[in-house]
Design an enzyme around this catalytic site. Structure first.
Site, short mmCIF file in Angstrom:
data_model
loop_
_atom_site.label_atom_id
_atom_site.label_comp_id
_atom_site.label_asym_id
_atom_site.label_seq_id
_atom_site.Cartn_x
_atom_site.Cartn_y
_atom_site.Cartn_z
N LYS A 1 34.73 34.08 49.77
CA LYS A 1 33.32 34.68 49.07
C LYS A 1 32.18 34.03 49.32
CE LYS A 1 36.13 37.26 45.68
NZ LYS A 1 36.32 37.83 44.34
N TYR B 1 38.92 31.09 27.43
CA TYR B 1 40.09 31.69 27.33
C TYR B 1 40.70 31.00 26.03
CZ TYR B 1 39.57 33.69 32.05
OH TYR B 1 39.18 34.21 32.96
N LYS C 1 26.91 32.20 40.00
CA LYS C 1 28.16 32.01 40.22
C LYS C 1 28.63 31.37 41.53
CE LYS C 1 32.41 35.01 40.54
NZ LYS C 1 33.04 36.15 40.21
N SER D 1 39.08 30.19 34.40
CA SER D 1 40.61 30.03 34.28
C SER D 1 41.18 28.75 34.60
CB SER D 1 41.34 31.26 35.33
OG SER D 1 40.68 31.15 36.64
N LYS E 1 28.83 29.87 36.24
CA LYS E 1 30.00 29.79 36.25
C LYS E 1 30.74 29.32 37.56
CE LYS E 1 33.60 33.44 36.85
NZ LYS E 1 33.88 34.80 37.14
C1 PBG Z 1 35.41 39.01 39.82
C2 PBG Z 1 35.47 37.95 38.86
C3 PBG Z 1 36.20 36.50 38.94
C4 PBG Z 1 36.19 35.89 37.81
C5 PBG Z 1 35.32 36.69 36.99
N1 PBG Z 1 35.09 37.70 37.64
C6 PBG Z 1 36.94 36.04 40.09
C7 PBG Z 1 36.16 35.76 41.69
O1 PBG Z 1 34.98 36.02 41.66
O2 PBG Z 1 36.86 35.65 42.56
C8 PBG Z 1 36.66 34.47 37.68
C9 PBG Z 1 37.05 34.08 36.06
C10 PBG Z 1 37.93 33.18 35.79
O3 PBG Z 1 38.48 32.35 36.78
O4 PBG Z 1 37.96 32.65 34.98
N2 PBG Z 1 34.27 39.40 40.51
#
Ligand code: PBG
Length: 330
Positions: free
Chosen positions: A222, A318, A200, A279, A253
């Site tokens: 983050k 989505y 991620k 997203s 991701k």
């Molecule tokens: C939270 C989380 C996030 C997403 C999924 N779980 C956001 C983040 O880490 O700030 C993002 C999903 C997306 O953007 O569709 N831990």
């Protein structure tokens, strides 16, 4: 052989009709490939469109059940549940995340009761519950690893008690997969699976999601736990570790800017790989299509098959319902 007539080899022959193109297609996308993310909020009889995600809604649980019915009718078999937590329930330790009567837990129970055949996954992460909007406990401006893993493990067990089929761990703390596997097993939940968000990345593509859950980090970013975009060998290492620690599925991701990472991981781990078409990727396509600059349906399907071509077995997207309807259309 007669090489006399140019060109002797004609690749276009295989592209000449719809039927033949379908016969020789190396990859295809099916509704069973999809995981549909869904957003739930407190209250009754309400749905709210997410401003940066046109046509995508946050639902109160009663209305979410109708939407899950729609998803099921479109052929979607799996959902990934996210809960929006009111500000007053947020704290540094994410205490609300392990409340057996919390929104997530109530939602899982109700959904599994009404849709026993739907594969229900939950996001296990502290940020929607954290007063700092971080994925772990914060002390002196730092996100602590091991204490956060304890909270996450309790959260996993709490979701299991509510009846979840598989947890999805989006935090990127070290050692969390092994810790959660142990915690689940020790509590008698050997059958609850783990989908690890193994690679991620610290990505700007999560912006619209943070709108949906109101979960943007309250300070900083983050980058001390999510991965650095230039790295691919590190992603392979993370996925291998998660596989060894007991992950049933590993995830990459965001999706689109990281297709090479999916390919690299595919060569080195044996568990299924999921891509998360996040997203921001959804927002980009919707925005361009909304302006008439791209054909929404064609671009969507081209994007989704790209994940399969890169090596993904599953796609969290989505577009799940919309794409499934399109694929099912006779
Ligand atoms: C939270 C989380 C996030 C997403 C999924 N779980 C956001 C983040 O880490 O700030 C993002 C999903 C997306 O953007 O569709 N831990």
């Amino acid at each position: 052989m007669n090489y006399g007539q140019f060109p002797y080899i004609r690749g276009r022959r295989l592209r000449s009709s719809e039927a033949l193109r379908a016969m020789v297609a190396e990859h295809n996308v099916q509704p069973t490939d999809f995981i549909a993310p869904v957003f739930v909020m407190e209250g009754n009889n309400k749905k709210v469109e997410i401003p940066s995600m046109p046509d995508y809604y946050r639902y109160t649980l009663d209305m979410l059940l109708e939407e899950i019915n729609n998803l099921q009718r479109a052929g979607i078999r799996a959902i990934l549940l996210f809960a929006k937590v009111p500000d007053e329930k947020k704290d540094n330790k994410g205490t609300e995340s392990i409340n057996p009567e919390g929104l997530m837990q109530r939602s899982v129970r109700t959904i599994k009761e009404q849709f026993p055949g739907m594969w229900v996954m939950t996001d296990v992460a502290m940020d929607p519950y954290s007063s700092y909007g971080q994925d772990g406990i914060v002390e002196q401006g730092k996100v602590l690893n091991d204490l956060s893993v304890e909270v996450l493990s309790e959260m996993a067990v709490s979701h299991a008690e509510a009846g979840v089929d598989m947890i999805a761990t989006s935090d990127m703390m070290d050692g969390r997969i092994g810790a959660m596997r142990n915690a689940l097993d020790d509590s008698g939940f050997q059958e609850v699976g783990i989908m690890a968000y193994s690679a991620k990345y610290a990505s700007a593509y999560y912006g619209p999601f943070r709108d949906a859950l109101d979960s943007a980090p309250g300070f900083g970013d983050k980058k001390t736990y999510q991965m650095d975009p230039p790295n691919v060998r590190e992603a392979v290492k993370e996925a291998q570790l998660d596989e060894q620690e007991g992950a049933d599925i590993v995830m990459v991701k965001p999706g689109l800017p990281y297709l090479d990472v999916i390919g690299a991981i595919k060569k080195q781990v044996s568990v299924p790989i999921s891509a998360y078409n996040v997203s921001g990727e959804y927002a980009m396509l919707k925005a361009a299509a909304g302006k008439g600059w791209l054909d929404e349906e064609e671009t969507m399907l081209e994007t989704l098959v790209g994940f399969k071509r890169a090596g993904a077995d599953l796609i969290a997207t989505y577009f799940a319902k919309q794409a499934a309807k399109l694929i099912n259309r006779p």
